[in-house]
Design a protein around this motif. Structure first.
Motif, PDB file in Angstrom:
ATOM      1  N   THR A 103      -0.713  11.369   5.465  1.00 57.16           N
ATOM      2  CA  THR A 103      -1.846  11.108   4.723  1.00 57.16           C
ATOM      3  C   THR A 103      -2.046   9.946   3.824  1.00 57.16           C
ATOM      4  OG1 THR A 103      -2.415  13.721   4.655  1.00 57.16           O
ATOM      5  CG2 THR A 103      -3.636  12.145   2.919  1.00 57.16           C
ATOM      6  N   LEU A 104      -0.831   9.796   3.038  1.00 56.98           N
ATOM      7  CA  LEU A 104      -0.694   8.597   2.312  1.00 56.98           C
ATOM      8  C   LEU A 104      -0.557   7.488   3.240  1.00 56.98           C
ATOM      9  CD1 LEU A 104       1.983   9.720  -0.508  1.00 56.98           C
ATOM     10  CD2 LEU A 104      -0.512   9.079  -0.698  1.00 56.98           C
ATOM     11  N   THR A 105      -0.177   7.275   4.384  1.00 59.52           N
ATOM     12  CA  THR A 105      -0.030   6.200   5.379  1.00 59.52           C
ATOM     13  C   THR A 105      -1.312   5.961   5.915  1.00 59.52           C
ATOM     14  OG1 THR A 105       2.257   6.729   5.977  1.00 59.52           O
ATOM     15  CG2 THR A 105       1.114   5.465   7.370  1.00 59.52           C
ATOM     16  N   ARG A 106      -2.216   6.942   6.054  1.00 55.04           N
ATOM     17  CA  ARG A 106      -3.453   6.833   6.602  1.00 55.04           C
ATOM     18  C   ARG A 106      -4.425   6.256   5.541  1.00 55.04           C
ATOM     19  NH1 ARG A 106      -3.549  11.572   8.651  1.00 55.04           N
ATOM     20  NH2 ARG A 106      -4.526  12.784   6.939  1.00 55.04           N
ATOM     21  N   LEU A 107      -4.287   6.419   4.309  1.00 52.07           N
ATOM     22  CA  LEU A 107      -5.191   6.212   3.330  1.00 52.07           C
ATOM     23  C   LEU A 107      -4.702   4.509   2.978  1.00 52.07           C
ATOM     24  CD1 LEU A 107      -5.044   9.297   0.724  1.00 52.07           C
ATOM     25  CD2 LEU A 107      -7.105   8.157   1.735  1.00 52.07           C
ATOM     26  N   ARG A 108      -3.493   4.194   3.256  1.00 53.24           N
ATOM     27  CA  ARG A 108      -2.930   2.796   2.896  1.00 53.24           C
ATOM     28  C   ARG A 108      -3.389   2.062   4.140  1.00 53.24           C
ATOM     29  NH1 ARG A 108       2.026   3.272   3.497  1.00 53.24           N
ATOM     30  NH2 ARG A 108       2.343   2.282   5.548  1.00 53.24           N
ATOM     31  N   ARG A 109      -3.458   2.360   5.433  1.00 56.65           N
ATOM     32  CA  ARG A 109      -3.830   1.621   6.451  1.00 56.65           C
ATOM     33  C   ARG A 109      -5.392   1.603   6.671  1.00 56.65           C
ATOM     34  NH1 ARG A 109       0.547   3.978  10.963  1.00 56.65           N
ATOM     35  NH2 ARG A 109       2.497   2.806  10.223  1.00 56.65           N
ATOM     36  N   ALA A 110      -6.016   2.680   6.496  1.00 58.67           N
ATOM     37  CA  ALA A 110      -7.626   2.818   6.637  1.00 58.67           C
ATOM     38  C   ALA A 110      -8.155   2.290   5.601  1.00 58.67           C
ATOM     39  CB  ALA A 110      -7.864   4.152   6.909  1.00 58.67           C
ATOM     40  N   ASP A 114      -2.879   2.037  -2.135  1.00 59.89           N
ATOM     41  CA  ASP A 114      -1.438   2.638  -2.162  1.00 59.89           C
ATOM     42  C   ASP A 114      -1.154   3.837  -2.978  1.00 59.89           C
ATOM     43  OD1 ASP A 114      -1.642   2.093  -4.943  1.00 59.89           O
ATOM     44  OD2 ASP A 114      -0.709  -0.013  -4.812  1.00 59.89           O
ATOM     45  N   ALA A 115      -0.121   4.337  -3.046  1.00 56.63           N
ATOM     46  CA  ALA A 115       0.239   5.423  -3.830  1.00 56.63           C
ATOM     47  C   ALA A 115      -0.237   5.763  -5.112  1.00 56.63           C
ATOM     48  CB  ALA A 115       1.984   5.950  -3.677  1.00 56.63           C
ATOM     49  N   ASP A 116      -0.098   4.578  -5.906  1.00 58.63           N
ATOM     50  CA  ASP A 116      -0.551   4.516  -7.181  1.00 58.63           C
ATOM     51  C   ASP A 116      -1.972   4.692  -7.353  1.00 58.63           C
ATOM     52  OD1 ASP A 116       2.162   4.310  -8.071  1.00 58.63           O
ATOM     53  OD2 ASP A 116       1.955   2.056  -8.380  1.00 58.63           O
ATOM     54  N   ASP A 117      -2.694   4.015  -6.462  1.00 56.96           N
ATOM     55  CA  ASP A 117      -4.395   4.248  -6.385  1.00 56.96           C
ATOM     56  C   ASP A 117      -4.494   5.717  -5.990  1.00 56.96           C
ATOM     57  OD1 ASP A 117      -4.597   1.311  -6.581  1.00 56.96           O
ATOM     58  OD2 ASP A 117      -4.503   1.324  -4.470  1.00 56.96           O
ATOM     59  N   VAL A 118      -3.869   6.367  -5.141  1.00 57.17           N
ATOM     60  CA  VAL A 118      -4.111   7.604  -4.750  1.00 57.17           C
ATOM     61  C   VAL A 118      -3.857   8.473  -5.792  1.00 57.17           C
ATOM     62  CG1 VAL A 118      -3.670   9.510  -3.040  1.00 57.17           C
ATOM     63  CG2 VAL A 118      -3.901   7.181  -2.041  1.00 57.17           C
ATOM     64  N   ALA A 119      -2.814   8.359  -6.418  1.00 54.64           N
ATOM     65  CA  ALA A 119      -2.496   9.205  -7.667  1.00 54.64           C
ATOM     66  C   ALA A 119      -3.430   9.143  -8.677  1.00 54.64           C
ATOM     67  CB  ALA A 119      -0.906   9.141  -8.185  1.00 54.64           C
ATOM     68  N   ALA A 120      -3.948   8.009  -9.085  1.00 53.74           N
ATOM     69  CA  ALA A 120      -4.766   7.648 -10.176  1.00 53.74           C
ATOM     70  C   ALA A 120      -6.329   8.433  -9.692  1.00 53.74           C
ATOM     71  CB  ALA A 120      -4.971   6.072 -10.186  1.00 53.74           C
ATOM     72  N   ILE A 121      -6.866   8.291  -8.584  1.00 54.08           N
ATOM     73  CA  ILE A 121      -8.013   8.732  -8.188  1.00 54.08           C
ATOM     74  C   ILE A 121      -7.824  10.317  -8.131  1.00 54.08           C
ATOM     75  CG2 ILE A 121      -9.677   9.305  -5.999  1.00 54.08           C
ATOM     76  CD1 ILE A 121      -8.679   6.265  -5.281  1.00 54.08           C
ATOM     77  N   GLY A 181     -12.234   0.413   3.816  1.00 59.71           N
ATOM     78  CA  GLY A 181     -11.806   0.401   5.252  1.00 59.71           C
ATOM     79  C   GLY A 181     -12.895   0.374   6.223  1.00 59.71           C
ATOM     80  N   HIS A 182     -14.187   0.327   5.928  1.00 56.01           N
ATOM     81  CA  HIS A 182     -15.414   0.640   6.801  1.00 56.01           C
ATOM     82  C   HIS A 182     -15.832  -0.984   7.017  1.00 56.01           C
ATOM     83  CE1 HIS A 182     -18.230   2.565   9.201  1.00 56.01           C
ATOM     84  NE2 HIS A 182     -19.318   2.009   8.335  1.00 56.01           N
ATOM     85  N   GLY A 183     -15.356  -1.925   6.237  1.00 56.13           N
ATOM     86  CA  GLY A 183     -15.809  -3.093   6.371  1.00 56.13           C
ATOM     87  C   GLY A 183     -17.064  -3.438   5.607  1.00 56.13           C
ATOM     88  N   GLY A 185     -17.214  -1.890   2.083  1.00 57.31           N
ATOM     89  CA  GLY A 185     -16.739  -1.680   0.644  1.00 57.31           C
ATOM     90  C   GLY A 185     -15.704  -2.731   0.270  1.00 57.31           C
ATOM     91  N   PRO A 186     -15.337  -2.845  -1.086  1.00 58.39           N
ATOM     92  CA  PRO A 186     -14.247  -3.429  -1.497  1.00 58.39           C
ATOM     93  C   PRO A 186     -12.933  -3.044  -0.978  1.00 58.39           C
ATOM     94  CG  PRO A 186     -15.184  -2.415  -3.203  1.00 58.39           C
ATOM     95  CD  PRO A 186     -15.973  -2.024  -2.016  1.00 58.39           C
ATOM     96  N   SER A 187     -11.965  -3.997  -0.884  1.00 63.10           N
ATOM     97  CA  SER A 187     -10.807  -3.395  -0.294  1.00 63.10           C
ATOM     98  C   SER A 187      -9.750  -3.202  -1.339  1.00 63.10           C
ATOM     99  CB  SER A 187     -10.355  -4.446   0.612  1.00 63.10           C
ATOM    100  OG  SER A 187     -10.076  -5.628  -0.030  1.00 63.10           O
ATOM    101  N   GLY A 188      -8.914  -2.305  -1.120  1.00 59.68           N
ATOM    102  CA  GLY A 188      -7.624  -2.135  -2.065  1.00 59.68           C
ATOM    103  C   GLY A 188      -8.186  -1.393  -3.495  1.00 59.68           C
ATOM    104  N   GLY A 189      -7.461  -1.643  -4.560  1.00 62.54           N
ATOM    105  CA  GLY A 189      -7.800  -0.910  -5.748  1.00 62.54           C
ATOM    106  C   GLY A 189      -8.684  -1.120  -6.768  1.00 62.54           C
ATOM    107  N   GLY A 190      -9.627  -2.141  -6.162  1.00 61.91           N
ATOM    108  CA  GLY A 190     -10.808  -2.667  -6.901  1.00 61.91           C
ATOM    109  C   GLY A 190     -11.971  -1.473  -6.902  1.00 61.91           C
ATOM    110  N   ALA A 191     -11.719  -0.433  -6.160  1.00 61.69           N
ATOM    111  CA  ALA A 191     -12.644   0.424  -6.352  1.00 61.69           C
ATOM    112  C   ALA A 191     -12.103   1.668  -6.882  1.00 61.69           C
ATOM    113  CB  ALA A 191     -13.245   0.939  -4.844  1.00 61.69           C
TER     114      ALA A 191
END
Length: 197
Positions: A103-110, A114-121, A181-183, A185-191
């Motif tokens: 799941t973490l790999t999918r969230l990073r790729r798609a 990253d793991a810190d972003d996921v933990a914060a959300i 990841g849909h092309g 929205g903003p990419s990475g931790g900005g959101a």
């Protein structure tokens, strides 16, 4: 927080489910030309506007949505289920370490999270979603629609609900994350930041 959506010829009629201060439900129209894309196979089926709003149609109206899209030449585009992956730990199912890693790999790729972003959300929405699923006991899937329902459900303890003054910002934040990841929205931790950002 999830409005009722009526598919009406060449427009969407959107009725807010919560009444306004004046007591009447608010309704607005969105022309089909302002619909970016849809995913009738999402759970629940989704409509995404050019402004970045995600609207939901009940699953039993999937055929109606498909016809609306065909008539109005609206593209059908799936997107990664970012919130499905983010909310996975809050469902009534246990997951192996391998599954969690996938799941973490999918969230990073798609979605570029990253793991810190996921933990914060997850830390931000965890108490709210736990309270929501303590009643729903969903062991299959929690997603964006569930998160938005939880944010305003009157049976959720008041301290966990999103305050009325913060709901628009929370909804925008959640939808930006859904679009990673849909092309569009903003990419990475900005959101990932606070919903008001």
């Amino acid at each position: 927080m999830n409005p009722d959506v009526l598919l009406d010829g060449d427009r969407l009629r959107i009725r807010e489910t919560a009444p306004t201060a004046a007591g009447a439900a608010r309704e607005r129209a969105v022309p089909a030309t302002s619909v970016r894309d849809t995913d009738p196979d999402a759970f629940p089926p989704e409509i995404r506007t050019a402004e970045g709003e995600t609207l939901f149609v009940p699953a039993d109206r999937r055929g109606e949505l498909e016809r609306f899209c065909a008539v109005n030449r609206i593209p059908r585009r799936p997107r990664p289920d970012v919130w499905g992956d983010l909310l996975e730990p809050f469902s009534d199912t246990g997951f192996t370490a391998d599954h969690q890693g996938a799941t973490l790999t999918r969230l990073r790729r798609a979605a570029g999270l990253d793991a810190d972003d996921v933990a914060a959300i997850r830390a931000r929405v965890g108490p709210l979603v736990r309270a929501y699923n303590a009643v729903h006991q969903d062991w299959c899937h929690l997603g964006l629609a569930d998160l938005l329902d939880a944010a305003t459900a009157d049976w959720i303890p008041e301290g966990l609900r999103v305050a009325p003054a913060d709901r628009a910002a929370f909804r925008t934040w959640a939808m930006r994350i859904a679009d990673l990841g849909h092309g569009h929205g903003p990419s990475g931790g900005g959101a990932v930041g606070h919903p008001s950002t």
